[in-house]
Every structure is written in C-alpha cells, then in structure tokens.
Design a protein around this motif. Structure first.
Motif, mmCIF file in Angstrom:
data_model
loop_
_atom_site.group_PDB
_atom_site.id
_atom_site.type_symbol
_atom_site.label_atom_id
_atom_site.label_comp_id
_atom_site.label_asym_id
_atom_site.label_seq_id
_atom_site.Cartn_x
_atom_site.Cartn_y
_atom_site.Cartn_z
ATOM 1 N N CYS A 139 42.320 30.763 61.936
ATOM 2 C CA CYS A 139 42.433 31.726 63.042
ATOM 3 C C CYS A 139 42.454 30.932 64.357
ATOM 4 N N HIS A 144 39.469 39.155 64.358
ATOM 5 C CA HIS A 144 40.265 39.026 65.584
ATOM 6 C C HIS A 144 41.576 39.795 65.502
ATOM 7 N N CYS A 164 42.110 35.838 62.037
ATOM 8 C CA CYS A 164 41.232 36.311 60.965
ATOM 9 C C CYS A 164 41.165 37.843 61.047
ATOM 10 N N VAL A 169 41.654 31.815 67.239
ATOM 11 C CA VAL A 169 40.517 32.131 68.114
ATOM 12 C C VAL A 169 39.232 31.474 67.601
ATOM 13 N N CYS A 170 38.914 31.690 66.291
ATOM 14 C CA CYS A 170 37.623 31.205 65.784
ATOM 15 C C CYS A 170 37.748 30.099 64.733
HETATM 16 ZN ZN LIG Z 1 38.995 34.710 64.143
#
Ligand SMILES: [Zn+2]
Length: 231
Positions: free
Chosen positions: A13, A47, A44, A15-16
C-alpha cells in the motif's frame, strides 16, 4: 503492467506499506475509461475504503503514490500472520515435519548451522512462526519474526496472492514460494536458505544441501521434540 505497478509502489500500500493490497485507479475509472499503469496505485483495504468514502483525498493518494511508504523504508510494513492448532506441518520440497505441541512447545523444522531458520513456537494460545530467507549474497529477502512478516523491497517482484507469497529475483527466477495455511502450517515449494557458508535450496520435489551435495526428498519426520531437519 501489474508488475510495473508493484515495483513502482514498493510491493505494498503506498500509504502504509502493507503487503495486502488492491490495484486502485487514482482518478475514478468511470472518468478516464482507460488502464494506464501510471494512473493505478496500490492501496490496502483500509486506505481503499477511506478513499472510496472520501476520508482520504485523491490528492493525498497521488502524493503517497509519488513517494510510496515502502520505497522510503526499504522494507514492507509488517503483516501479522495467524496460526492456530495443537500441531503444525512444515512441508519443504516434498519433505515433511509434523510437530505435536503436546510433546514440546518449540518445533524447529529446519535448522542450519545450529540456527532454526523455520520454527513454530507455542506461547499460551498463540502459535508463532519464525522463518528467514537470506539470499546467496547474505542479504535478507524475507523475514517472519513471531508471525510478523516483512520483506525487503530489493527483490525484482513480490506478490502475495491468496495465501501464497512469491518472491522473484527476475524472470523465471523464484527466490521463495511459500503457502500459508493458518490451521495447518506452511508449505515451502521454493526457497533459498543461506546461513554462514551453508546453502539449502528448496525445489518443488526436493531439498538440496549445496555444501555436501545432498539431495533429500519424500522424508517424513513426525512427533520429534528436537530438530526435524538439521544441516
Ligand atoms: Zn494502507
């Protein structure tokens, strides 16, 4: 095209960094009606849901896509595997180690130079897997530490599909192929386990000790409280 997206996003992902993701059009597909790799990113479930609901802005997703989490850290974000049961079965290239936790709480399935590279441990109600895959150059490819899975993003391609994790060093060059069965154990059909000057290679039909030039297949070790396979 999917591989290109995975590589660009650092196999997680954006973002994370979680290894569990979906392919997501950053700009609504109904507006673009085209599949261009540059417009697709990895998100993910969390998100993805946040973006769908508008809790995560498209601008923030675009920003994360330009500077993915895993590319900044060099490793994937950790993902927690779940195992349970009173037994565990570790399959490595047609060889099997079955362990009963009623006999002992630690199952060392594969030991190289005295170090357990594949180990299950029962702590209270938790069944924990630890597993390490180091390449020929000694660099860590994959590490599972007490169920916490993390991989280096230096490999050419990494994909977790269903319960199977495949790591490739190049086209037709598989560095690891592992299937997780949370109720049963783990199956390694391909993998390189390097430790010191030792290298154990797992292929679908056998396990090969490169130092001693020994090939092992169809061996079964059951209910052994110590080491199952040691090199
Ligand atoms: Zn994520």
């Amino acid at each position: 095209m999917k591989r290109e997206i995975r590589q660009r996003c650092g196999f997680g992902c954006v973002v994370c960094g979680l290894p569990l993701y979906e392919y997501e059009h950053m700009i609504e597909w109904s507006k673009t009606k085209r599949h261009v790799a540059d417009e697709i990113t990895l998100l993910c479930n969390l998100h993805h849901a946040e973006k769908t609901r508008g809790l995560l802005s498209v601008a923030d997703v675009v920003r994360a896509n330009e500077n993915p989490k895993n590319l900044r850290s060099g490793d994937s974000a950790p993902y927690d595997l779940h195992f349970s049961g009173e037994t565990c079965l570790v399959s490595m290239g047609s060889n099997q180690a079955l362990h009963l936790f009623s006999q002992s709480l630690v199952a060392n399935a594969l030991v190289i130079d005295g170090f357990p590279v594949i180990k299950f441990e029962k702590i209270g109600d938790h069944l924990l897997l630890s597993l390490r895959i180091d390449g020929r150059d000694g660099k860590r490819i994959l590490e599972i530490d007490n169920n916490e899975l993390k991989y280096s993003i230096d490999s050419w391609d990494i994909e977790l599909v269903g319960t199977s994790l495949t790591i490739r060093g190049g086209l037709r060059k598989i560095l690891a192929e592992i299937k997780f069965d949370p109720a049963k154990g783990v199956t390694i059909s391909r993998g390189i386990f390097a430790r010191g000057d030792h290298l154990i290679r797992v292929e679908p039909d056998y396990l090969f000790d490169e130092k001693r030039n020994v090939r092992m297949s169809n061996a079964f070790v059951g209910g052994c409280p110590g080491w199952a396979f040691a090199f």
